[in-house]
Design a protein around this motif. Structure first.
Motif, short mmCIF file in Angstrom:
data_model
loop_
_atom_site.label_atom_id
_atom_site.label_comp_id
_atom_site.label_asym_id
_atom_site.label_seq_id
_atom_site.Cartn_x
_atom_site.Cartn_y
_atom_site.Cartn_z
N PRO A 148 -25.11 -54.23 -27.00
CA PRO A 148 -23.85 -53.97 -26.26
C PRO A 148 -24.01 -52.68 -25.47
CG PRO A 148 -23.59 -53.45 -28.59
CD PRO A 148 -24.94 -54.08 -28.46
N ARG A 149 -23.80 -52.73 -24.14
CA ARG A 149 -24.15 -51.58 -23.29
C ARG A 149 -22.97 -51.08 -22.47
NH1 ARG A 149 -28.01 -53.61 -19.23
NH2 ARG A 149 -26.47 -55.28 -19.21
N ILE A 150 -23.00 -49.76 -22.20
CA ILE A 150 -22.05 -49.16 -21.26
C ILE A 150 -22.87 -48.57 -20.11
CG2 ILE A 150 -20.48 -48.58 -23.14
CD1 ILE A 150 -21.23 -45.58 -22.55
N ASP A 151 -22.17 -48.07 -19.09
CA ASP A 151 -22.83 -47.33 -18.02
C ASP A 151 -22.01 -46.08 -17.71
OD1 ASP A 151 -20.66 -48.34 -16.64
OD2 ASP A 151 -21.83 -49.74 -15.43
N TYR A 152 -22.48 -45.29 -16.75
CA TYR A 152 -21.79 -44.04 -16.44
C TYR A 152 -20.37 -44.27 -15.92
CZ TYR A 152 -26.21 -41.53 -17.00
OH TYR A 152 -27.36 -40.98 -17.51
N ALA A 153 -20.19 -45.34 -15.15
CA ALA A 153 -18.86 -45.63 -14.61
C ALA A 153 -17.87 -45.88 -15.72
CB ALA A 153 -18.94 -46.83 -13.67
N LEU A 154 -18.26 -46.64 -16.73
CA LEU A 154 -17.37 -46.93 -17.86
C LEU A 154 -17.13 -45.67 -18.69
CD1 LEU A 154 -15.81 -49.27 -19.16
CD2 LEU A 154 -17.77 -49.62 -20.67
N LEU A 155 -18.17 -44.85 -18.85
CA LEU A 155 -18.02 -43.60 -19.59
C LEU A 155 -17.04 -42.67 -18.90
CD1 LEU A 155 -18.85 -41.71 -21.90
CD2 LEU A 155 -20.76 -40.94 -20.48
N LYS A 156 -17.10 -42.61 -17.58
CA LYS A 156 -16.17 -41.75 -16.85
C LYS A 156 -14.74 -42.25 -16.98
CE LYS A 156 -15.48 -39.46 -12.41
NZ LYS A 156 -16.02 -39.20 -11.06
N GLU A 157 -14.58 -43.57 -16.99
CA GLU A 157 -13.25 -44.17 -17.14
C GLU A 157 -12.64 -43.83 -18.50
OE1 GLU A 157 -11.21 -48.64 -17.29
OE2 GLU A 157 -13.27 -48.39 -16.57
N HIS A 158 -13.50 -43.70 -19.51
CA HIS A 158 -13.02 -43.44 -20.88
C HIS A 158 -13.65 -42.16 -21.45
CE1 HIS A 158 -11.05 -47.35 -21.16
NE2 HIS A 158 -12.14 -47.89 -20.64
N GLY A 159 -13.76 -41.12 -20.63
CA GLY A 159 -14.44 -39.91 -21.05
C GLY A 159 -13.58 -38.85 -21.70
N GLU A 160 -12.27 -38.96 -21.55
CA GLU A 160 -11.37 -37.93 -22.09
C GLU A 160 -11.45 -37.87 -23.61
OE1 GLU A 160 -6.62 -36.66 -22.11
OE2 GLU A 160 -7.31 -38.37 -20.90
N GLY A 161 -11.57 -36.65 -24.14
CA GLY A 161 -11.58 -36.46 -25.58
C GLY A 161 -12.92 -36.71 -26.24
N LEU A 162 -13.96 -36.90 -25.45
CA LEU A 162 -15.29 -37.17 -26.00
C LEU A 162 -16.22 -35.99 -25.80
CD1 LEU A 162 -15.98 -40.85 -24.88
CD2 LEU A 162 -15.23 -40.06 -27.13
N ILE A 163 -17.12 -35.79 -26.74
CA ILE A 163 -18.22 -34.83 -26.63
C ILE A 163 -19.50 -35.65 -26.53
CG2 ILE A 163 -19.55 -33.05 -27.82
CD1 ILE A 163 -16.96 -32.17 -29.17
N VAL A 164 -20.36 -35.28 -25.58
CA VAL A 164 -21.62 -35.99 -25.38
C VAL A 164 -22.78 -35.09 -25.80
CG1 VAL A 164 -23.17 -37.00 -23.67
CG2 VAL A 164 -20.72 -37.37 -23.48
N LEU A 165 -23.66 -35.61 -26.63
CA LEU A 165 -24.87 -34.88 -27.03
C LEU A 165 -26.04 -35.33 -26.16
CD1 LEU A 165 -24.57 -35.05 -30.93
CD2 LEU A 165 -23.50 -33.47 -29.32
N SER A 166 -26.91 -34.40 -25.80
CA SER A 166 -27.98 -34.71 -24.84
C SER A 166 -29.16 -35.45 -25.45
CB SER A 166 -28.48 -33.42 -24.18
OG SER A 166 -28.99 -32.53 -25.15
N GLY A 167 -29.29 -35.42 -26.80
CA GLY A 167 -30.38 -36.16 -27.44
C GLY A 167 -29.97 -37.59 -27.65
N CYS A 168 -30.83 -38.41 -28.16
CA CYS A 168 -32.16 -38.14 -28.70
C CYS A 168 -33.22 -38.29 -27.61
CB CYS A 168 -32.44 -39.12 -29.84
SG CYS A 168 -32.43 -40.85 -29.32
N LEU A 169 -34.49 -38.38 -28.01
CA LEU A 169 -35.55 -38.51 -27.03
C LEU A 169 -35.45 -39.79 -26.22
CD1 LEU A 169 -38.73 -37.15 -28.86
CD2 LEU A 169 -37.39 -36.08 -27.04
N ALA A 170 -34.70 -40.77 -26.72
CA ALA A 170 -34.49 -42.00 -25.96
C ALA A 170 -33.26 -41.89 -25.06
CB ALA A 170 -34.33 -43.19 -26.91
#
Length: 222
Positions: free
Chosen positions: A127-149
């Motif tokens: 099940p996949r998302i993309d940046y557009a969907l993340l921006k639509e539902h980004g409020e209140g979220l913290i994003v971590l830059s890892g892992c190596l993948a």
């Protein structure tokens, strides 16, 4: 990860909550691969152990548009693409990346749930998302830059590997010059330049992806 991350987690929710509390931790996060199935049990176990539960998820990011079946061919030995298939010969196919999300408040939980559910609409291997969907539902979220993948740590790791290769080639070129072998020196210098160029490309990719994540959730949340 707990037992709710198939083939990738061995910890039991009750035991890890108790262990975290015994070690003096005040909070703990659960980030299953593509699933929120353990969220309720995890919250209950953490509260019983007297620590704060942080609900998250290690979600799958599509390569490009989530409704397209895009993939990349990468080196077989590239350990930053753990989910790529085995492939054939010296290459393998990379179909998605990882991104770890944490809910910082109630709105973040609602958006995490929305991403979890909408990711099923663009299922391809995962099940996949993309940046557009993340921006639509980004409020209140913290994003971590890892892992190596992931889209930031992965390119940075590849950039570092290319820089190391460039340094080794430069050292070999100097040795060849000292030995009077100009042809070998020229060859290794060319290898060093190529590796440095690739390193710069990977670093630029990481920077671009980081800027995109910041645009999705805000600079203070990355």
């Amino acid at each position: 990860h707990t037992e709710h991350s198939g083939l990738d987690g061995l910890s039991r929710i009750k035991s890890i909550a108790k262990t975290a509390a015994a070690l003096g931790q005040t909070a703990m996060a659960e980030t299953e691969h593509g699933s929120l199935a353990g969220a309720w049990r995890f919250t209950k176990a953490c509260k019983a152990a007297g620590i704060k539960p942080v609900i998250g998820m290690e979600i799958y990011m599509s390569i490009g548009d989530r409704f397209e079946r895009n993939s990349e061919i990468v080196d077989r030995n590239d350990d930053t693409t753990a989910d790529a298939d085995d492939g054939k010969g010296d290459t393998k196919e990379k179909r998605y990346e990882h991104l770890t999300l944490l809910a910082r408040n109630e709105q973040g939980w609602k958006n995490l749930l929305a991403l979890h559910n909408k990711a099923e609409d663009s299922y391809w291997y995962k099940p996949r998302i993309d940046y557009a969907l993340l921006k639509e539902h980004g409020e209140g979220l913290i994003v971590l830059s890892g892992c190596l993948a992931g889209p930031v740590a992965g390119p940075l790791s590849r950039a570092a590997a290319m820089e190391k290769t460039a340094n080794e080639a430069t050292a070999a070129a100097l040795e060849a010059k000292d030995a009077g072998d100009d042809a070998a020196a020229a060859k290794r210098e060319a290898e060093a330049r190529t590796s440095l160029e690739k390193s710069a490309e990977f670093a630029a990719e990481a920077r671009k992806n980081l800027d995109t994540l910041i645009d999705c959730v805000g600079k203070e949340n990355v």
